[in-house]
Design a protein around this motif. Sequence first.
Motif: not given
Length: 376
Positions: A238-248, A259-260, A293-298, A331-336
């Motif tokens: 639900g909150v994923e690392k940017v590098g992991e998303i770019m790799h995929v 999204v798990i 790694r926080v679930a921020s929507r605003d 190395e940052m995170y993004v809320n999906l």
Amino acid sequence: KGPLYKILLTCTISVITSCCLYCLPWLATCAPCPINLKEECPTIGRSGNFKNFQCPAGQYNDLASLFFNTNDDAIRNLFSSGTDTEYSIPSLLLFFAGIYSLGLFTYGVAVPSGLFIPVILAGASYGRLVGTLIGGITDLDPGLFAFLGAASFLGGTMRMTVSVCIILLELTNNLLMLPLVMLVLLISKTVADGFNHGVYDQIVRMKGLPYLEAYAEPYMTHLAAGDVVSAPLITFSGVEKVGEIMHVLRFTRHSGFPVIDAPPFAEVPELCGLVLRSHLLVLLKAKVFTKERVASRDQIFRKLGAFDLAKPGSGKGLKVEDLDISNEEMEMYVNLHPIANTSPYTVVETMSLAKAAILFRQLGLRHMCVIPKTSA
């Protein structure tokens, strides 16, 4: 294949087609013009049904009259009645072989060339050839054989029955032809189905395009949906690392990802939605990242609007190559959660594959999640 190859292939086939259309009429002999014609024969320097093509005065080249006419005029001439002697057997044979061969090569070229008219021309010439050959033992007009030959080729090639029947009847405006056309279409389609699928189905399979039949295959009733899922499953947190998303995104071509939610955002791992590849690219382009790694929507709602996630009207939208992500941002995170579809279509892994396939096909789905029967 690259664009240069497609251009060269198209140009080569165009040259071959032009050479065939010009050279083949030299093999035909000149014939005297029919008597009591209402139109000029031969026609020189303008469109007409009787082409001179190096013939003496008062004579015409029947093969050139077919090749150098427009397709609709050629079809009309082949279908016409009362023209038993206008086209010789060698000319009809050459025209059929030329149109049939050129149609096979041209249809695979990377240009919007149709197959409907060439099939009608090939079928009409074949039918008229048969009608001319047996003209001595029957009183039927060769134009009728040309019409039925076109129907047989359309039925065997396209595997369409009702639509072809209506089109051909509109061409002749003669309802008395309905029983014969229906019989020919039924026979041609039945015989062709015994050998292979229709031409459009064959093209889809040759090009490797994803296509599902309207009905499930019989073997699917013996399989479950969980038997055909591929591994390993690629998912995002639900909150994923940017590098992991770019790799995929770089190393896969999937258009959607489950999204798990896992601890600490959920007590047990659970499916919380489905995120599209295009939405991930928009989110990464906006760089709505957090160091923790926080679930921020605003922050996402303030930076992205509804139209930002809409499907682009033209072009192919964003690509991974368009993104400029630094090593620090990796190395940052993004809320999906804000961009995930929280109610995707899901089926249990024990569901019959036939039922799942019919559901997928009839609802026109792009993604379907197969979930375990029990989760711990």
